[in-house]
Design an enzyme around this catalytic site. Structure first.
Site, short mmCIF file in Angstrom:
data_model
loop_
_atom_site.label_atom_id
_atom_site.label_comp_id
_atom_site.label_asym_id
_atom_site.label_seq_id
_atom_site.Cartn_x
_atom_site.Cartn_y
_atom_site.Cartn_z
N LYS A 166 -88.41 96.31 23.38
CA LYS A 166 -89.18 97.30 24.16
C LYS A 166 -89.27 98.59 23.35
O LYS A 166 -88.40 99.47 23.46
CB LYS A 166 -88.47 97.52 25.50
N GLU A 225 -84.19 98.21 23.82
CA GLU A 225 -85.14 99.34 23.91
C GLU A 225 -84.69 100.54 23.07
O GLU A 225 -83.93 101.38 23.53
CB GLU A 225 -85.28 99.78 25.38
#
Ligand code: 13P
Length: 356
Positions: free
Chosen positions: A221, A179
Site C-alpha cells: 500500500k 504500507e
C-alpha cells in the site's frame, strides 16, 4: 507453499479481484474525533459505531469493495441489529481487516521523524483478531520529506518494523498490507518524491526478503508519486501516473500480487483520476493496481451524513458513488461522466491530518 499459505495467497488475490479495492475505515478514536469535530458531530462510541455501520452496510458495497480495514474499537463493536460488525462484513462477502500498528512515535535520535510501533505482543493480538474474523492486517509507516529528511535511520527502522510485522502476519495466516507512506506534506518536487519513494520501497523489500516474507502473500500500500502540497509546480495527472508506475516497476518485485494505493490527502476525485491514469498507461503491469483509500472514499459520505440519522441514506449513496468510480478506475474505465456530485473545489477538511 503449504495449504494454509495457499489459502492466504487466495485471500490476497480476492482482495484485489477485478474491479475491487479496499476501504480503510481504521482511523483511531482521536483521528476520527477530529474529523467529526470539523462538522460539529459529537464523537461517542455510539456515534462512531453508527458512522462505521453506515459505511459498512451501504447497499451494493460488495460489488466494488473486497475488504474493509477496521481498528480495535470497531472490530469489538456490534451492529445495531446485534451481530458483530466483522460478521456483518463477512455476511456480505467483504473480508474483515484490522490495523495493528499502534501509531507512529518519535524516533529517538532522529529529530522530526517517527517509527511505527506495535510489534510487542503482536502474535497474540493477531490470534485474537483472527478469532474475531479478521483475515488481513495493515501496518502504516510514515516517512517525511524535508531538506535533510528522511534519514537512513528512519527508513531502516520503519522497513525493519514493516518486515517483522509482515512475517508475524504470515505466521498467523493473515495477509499483511505493507504500507510505507511518504507524506505529501511539504514543498518538495515530484522528482524528489519519486527518488524518496524509490529508496523507501527498496529498503522495505530488502527487509521483507531478510525476514523471509512471502511476496505472493502480501499487498503493498504505497503513496502515489506526487509533488508536495506546498510545491509551486503541481504535476499533471499524466505526470503523476507515469512517475508512479515507473517507480513501482523499478522497486516492487512482480511476485507481489497487488498494489493498493492510499489517498494521502488528495482530493477524492483526483485520487480516482490518478488511479485511472495509472491503469491506462501502456506497458507491463504484472499485478493488480487498485485502491485502499480512507479519506478519498469517506470524505463525501461524512459530509453528507453530518451525524444525523435522516442523512444515513445520503451518506451511503456518497460512499457508493466513490467506490463505484474507484472500481472503474482500477480497471482504467473511469470517466468524468460517472461523476454526479456537483461540487466545486475541495471543502476545507479534505486536506490534512492523519496522525495514525
Ligand atoms: P488515506 O487514504 O486517507 O490516506 O488513508 C489510507 C490509510 O489507510 C492510511 O493508513
Amino acid at each position: 507453499m503449504t495449504s494454509t499459505s495457499d489459502d492466504a495467497a487466495r485471500m490476497a488475490a480476492k482482495l484485489v479481484a477485478d474491479g475491487k479495492g479496499i476501504l480503510a475505515a481504521d482511523e483511531t478514536v482521536p483521528t476520527l474525533t477530529r474529523r467529526f469535530d470539523t462538522f460539529g458531530i459529537e464523537s461517542t462510541e455510539q456515534s462512531r459505531r453508527t458512522y462505521r455501520e453506515m459505511l459498512f452496510t451501504s447497499p451494493g458495497a460488495a460489488e466494488f469493495v473486497s475488504g474493509i480495514i477496521m481498528q480495535d474499537e470497531t472490530i469489538r463493536q456490534r451492529s445495531s441489529g446485534g451481530p458483530p460488525l466483522a460478521e456483518v462484513l463477512s455476511g456480505q462477502g467483504i473480508v474483515p481487516g484490522i490495523k495493528v500498528d499502534t501509531g507512529a512515535k518519535p524516533l529517538a535520535g532522529a529529530a522530526g521523524e517517527t517509527v511505527s510501533e506495535g510489534l510487542d505482543g503482536l502474535r497474540d493480538r493477531l490470534s485474537e483478531y483472527g478469532a474475531m474474523g479478521a483475515r488481513f492486517a495493515k501496518w502504516r509507516a510514515v516517512i517525511h520529506i524535508a531538506e535533510a529528511l528522511p534519514s537512513r535511520a528512519c527508513v531502516g527502522a520503519n522497513a525493519h518494523a514493516l518486515a517483522r510485522y509482515a512475517a508475524l502476519c504470515q505466521e498467523q495466516h493473515f495477509v499483511p498490507i505493507v504500507e510505507p507512506e511518504v507524506l505529501m506534506d511539504g514543498s518538495h518536487t515530484i522528482e524528489r518524491c519519486e527518488a524518496v519513494t524509490g529508496e523507501v520501497l527498496q529498503a522495505v523489500f530488502d527487509a521483507l526478503f531478510e525476514q523471509h516474507v512471502s511476496l505472493e502473500v502480501m499487498l503493498l500500500k504505497p503513496n502515489m508519486v506526487i509533488a508536495g502540497k506546498e510545491c509551486a509546480r503541481q504535476a499533471s495527472v499524466e505526470e503523476i501516473a507515469t512517475a508512479t508506475l515507473r517507480c513501482l516497476r523499478r522497486h516492487v518485485p512482480p511476485a507481489v500480487p497487488g498494489i493498493v494505493f492510499l489517498s494521502g490527502g488528495q482530493d477524492d476525485r483526483a485520487a480516482t483520476a490518478h488511479l485511472n491514469a495509472i491503469n491506462r498507461l501502456p506497458g507491463p503491469k504484472p499485478r493488480k493496481i487498485s485502491f485502499s483509500y480512507g479519506r478519498a472514499l469517506q470524505d463525501s459520505a461524512l459530509e453528507a451524513w453530518l451525524g444525523r440519522d435522516e442523512n444515513l441514506k445520503a451518506g451511503q449513496q456518497a460512499i457508493h458513488q466513490r467506490a463505484r468510480c474507484n472500481s472503474a478506475a482500477s480497471l482504467g474505465r473511469y470517466t468524468d461522466e460517472m461523476e454526479t456530485r456537483l461540487t466545486t473545489g475541495s471543502p476545507p477538511h479534505r486536506s490534512g491530518w492523519r496522525d495514525d
